[in-house]
Design an enzyme around this catalytic site. Sequence first.
Site, short mmCIF file in Angstrom:
data_model
loop_
_atom_site.label_atom_id
_atom_site.label_comp_id
_atom_site.label_asym_id
_atom_site.label_seq_id
_atom_site.Cartn_x
_atom_site.Cartn_y
_atom_site.Cartn_z
N TYR A 118 13.57 14.64 14.20
CA TYR A 118 12.87 14.40 12.93
C TYR A 118 12.05 13.12 13.08
O TYR A 118 12.51 12.13 13.66
CB TYR A 118 13.88 14.24 11.79
N GLU A 206 5.13 13.76 7.76
CA GLU A 206 6.48 14.18 8.17
C GLU A 206 6.40 15.31 9.18
O GLU A 206 5.71 16.31 8.94
CB GLU A 206 7.28 14.63 6.95
#
Length: 398
Positions: A118, A206
């Site tokens: 991530y 993101e």
Amino acid sequence: MNIHEYQAKELLRHYGVAVLEGHIAWTAEEAESAAHRLPGPVYVVKAQIHAGGRGAGHFADDPAGKGGVRLARSPAEVRTAAEAMIGRTLVTKQTGPAGRKVRRVYVEAGCDIARELYLSLLVDRDTSRVTIVASTEGGIEIEEVAANHPEKILRVSIDPASGISGFHARKLAFGLGLHGRQIGAFSRFVTGMYQAFNALDCAIVEINPLVVTGGGEVVALDAKVSFDDNALFRQPEVQKLHDESEEDPKELEAAKHSLSYIALDGTIGCMVNGAGLAMATMDIIKLYGAAPANFLDVGGGATKERVTAAFKIILSDPQVEGILVNIFGGIMRCDVIAEGVVAAAREVSLNVPLVVRLEGTNVALGKEIMARSGLPIISADNLADAAEKVVKAVQEAA
């Protein structure tokens, strides 16, 4: 402002961020044609909506069926997957039960996934700096990781005076367990992300998941980019990416009148001046047993026309069973609010309870205007009184 995944990846590509080859398709035929231009043998077909959790979601007419991200092993299977998505409503955690209609799909080349990580960039209000957030738990919502495994979240804040440096990237790479050529690939990736974040006036970038391939490459498997609305005036090319079909029609109409409006899922419509007062109004509605249908701030210098528009937008929501107008007249005059409320109520044939609490500049004149209107407007003395009255009136009307 949000954009689609395929748009985000195209922007990031320009800053050296590694993304997979892919093509957008509006029809099943275009999707099949796109697959023929990709290397294969594995393809990924992704529904394009402004919401996350697409793969774990479901289509409204088939709750037990597949979601909005599907693997295909031939162009024919790509066509079948696209046919199963385009034109249908996809429901995810982020869309709510109403879901979003899928109007296009992104056909992307598959890749050899060795690890899922991530990575995101955002503005940290505590440090007033752009902060890089990373985790070894890719493919999982970061909120879930923060709640269950906070030790697995890495953070690096970037000093705006010096910008990102190699040691920032290396610190994150080591923390993520990368090694060898992966470290260099990751450094180039995160540096490109940072440059894109600043150049495009982003609010968040993101990548979830960020994948490490079997060959040691670091690639964005998904991408979410949101922009700072206050900086869009200097990003004309970004503005062109705005997809109005993904926006609530009421919010689009509000923007035309310079109103701050956000649709919610309650039944009490709110019209307030000032964001803080609006939040307090929504809180007290909850305290008295109901839920707000919207956040609406008419601002400090609203005109009669803007107030009328605001009122119409509230009433255009079929969920609204009552309206609470809460105005403190400082710059905004109470008589202007009253004139707008009366004009709008007459124009749209008001058929739900309306409670108005006015205080401040020209409050007596404002109350007089409403009293002389002949409309069934319920006056309130203070905020608690207003909330109690609107909840009670809605319950009695039901």
